[in-house]
Write an enzyme that holds these catalytic residues in place. Structure first.
Site, short mmCIF file in Angstrom:
data_model
loop_
_atom_site.label_atom_id
_atom_site.label_comp_id
_atom_site.label_asym_id
_atom_site.label_seq_id
_atom_site.Cartn_x
_atom_site.Cartn_y
_atom_site.Cartn_z
N LEU A 94 0.85 -1.19 0.00
CA LEU A 94 0.00 0.00 0.00
C LEU A 94 0.88 1.24 0.00
CD1 LEU A 94 -2.62 -0.96 2.76
CD2 LEU A 94 -2.96 -1.04 0.29
N ASP A 95 0.42 2.29 -0.65
CA ASP A 95 1.10 3.58 -0.54
C ASP A 95 1.03 4.04 0.91
OD1 ASP A 95 1.37 3.45 -3.28
OD2 ASP A 95 -0.27 4.86 -3.69
N SER A 96 1.96 4.87 1.32
CA SER A 96 2.03 5.29 2.72
C SER A 96 0.77 6.02 3.19
CB SER A 96 3.27 6.16 2.95
OG SER A 96 3.17 7.35 2.18
N VAL A 135 -2.31 5.32 2.20
CA VAL A 135 -3.47 4.46 1.96
C VAL A 135 -3.57 3.45 3.10
CG1 VAL A 135 -4.45 2.75 0.37
CG2 VAL A 135 -3.26 4.76 -0.53
N ARG A 180 -4.88 5.59 -7.93
CA ARG A 180 -4.84 7.04 -7.80
C ARG A 180 -4.69 7.70 -9.16
NH1 ARG A 180 -0.16 7.74 -3.49
NH2 ARG A 180 -0.73 9.93 -3.72
#
Length: 199
Positions: free
Chosen positions: A20-22, A24, A122
């Site tokens: 996961l992106d930081s 998210v 995104r």
């Protein structure tokens, strides 16, 4: 997170099979041995490793559902950012989307990535004209002023991995994670119900 898992399984070599992106929230899966890791990689290639994300946008798409299939490339001006379309490091990308709920101020999206590219959901949402609330890197608003003057603020990207499922030797495994309190607060302030935030 990797260190946290390794501390709990010191005799094994856990490997993250999702990420996961930081900004998210949501589920991240780990394989605890090489055979399981290979099994999950095969499931991803076969399209049987399924993820469901929920995201909030203040600019809902006009279509109720569909698929976004713009390729993803590295932004030539910022290597930490991605762009939709051809370019350096171009890779195919597919995202199924559904508008789950609309309110007068926003929409809740259900997003199912069919590929796993960096920032894919995104970038695709932004390219579709529906950037995720709080995603300033991809043209999303950080704050929204409602008709009654209420200001709603998102301090991070309003995107959450709510469900992961994949085949196992004993049948299909499925895991759910409830949305975090900050996402509940934002969605409620935008006119949504907490029961909407289910995968």
């Amino acid at each position: 997170l990797v260190h946290w898992v390794r501390d709990r399984f010191p005799d094994l070599r856990p490997h993250a099979t999702s990420r996961l992106d930081s900004q998210v929230s949501g589920l991240v899966t780990f394989a605890l041995d090489r055979d399981i890791n290979r099994h999950l990689l095969d499931a991803r290639r076969a399209g049987t490793y399924d993820r469901v994300y929920i995201g909030i946008t203040t600019h809902p798409p006009s279509d109720e559902q569909g698929e976004w299939s713009w390729p993803i490339s590295i932004d030539p001006r910022n290597p930490k950012r991605r762009i939709a379309g051809g370019g350096h490091g171009e890779r195919d990308a597919k995202t199924r989307f559904e508008v789950a709920v609309r309110t007068p101020s926003a929409a809740l999206l259900r997003l199912r990535p069919r590929t796993g590219r960096t920032h894919q959901l995104r970038v695709h949402a932004a390219e579709a004209g529906a950037p995720l609330f709080g995603d300033v890197l991809y043209h999303g608003e950080r704050r929204r002023v409602l008709a009654d003057g209420t200001v709603v603020t998102a301090r991070r990207v309003m995107l959450h991995c709510a469900r992961v499922s994949f085949p196992s030797v004993s049948g299909r495994m499925e895991f759910d994670a409830p949305a975090r309190a900050d996402m509940n607060r934002v969605w409620g302030a935008l006119g949504g119900a907490l029961s909407d935030l289910q995968a």
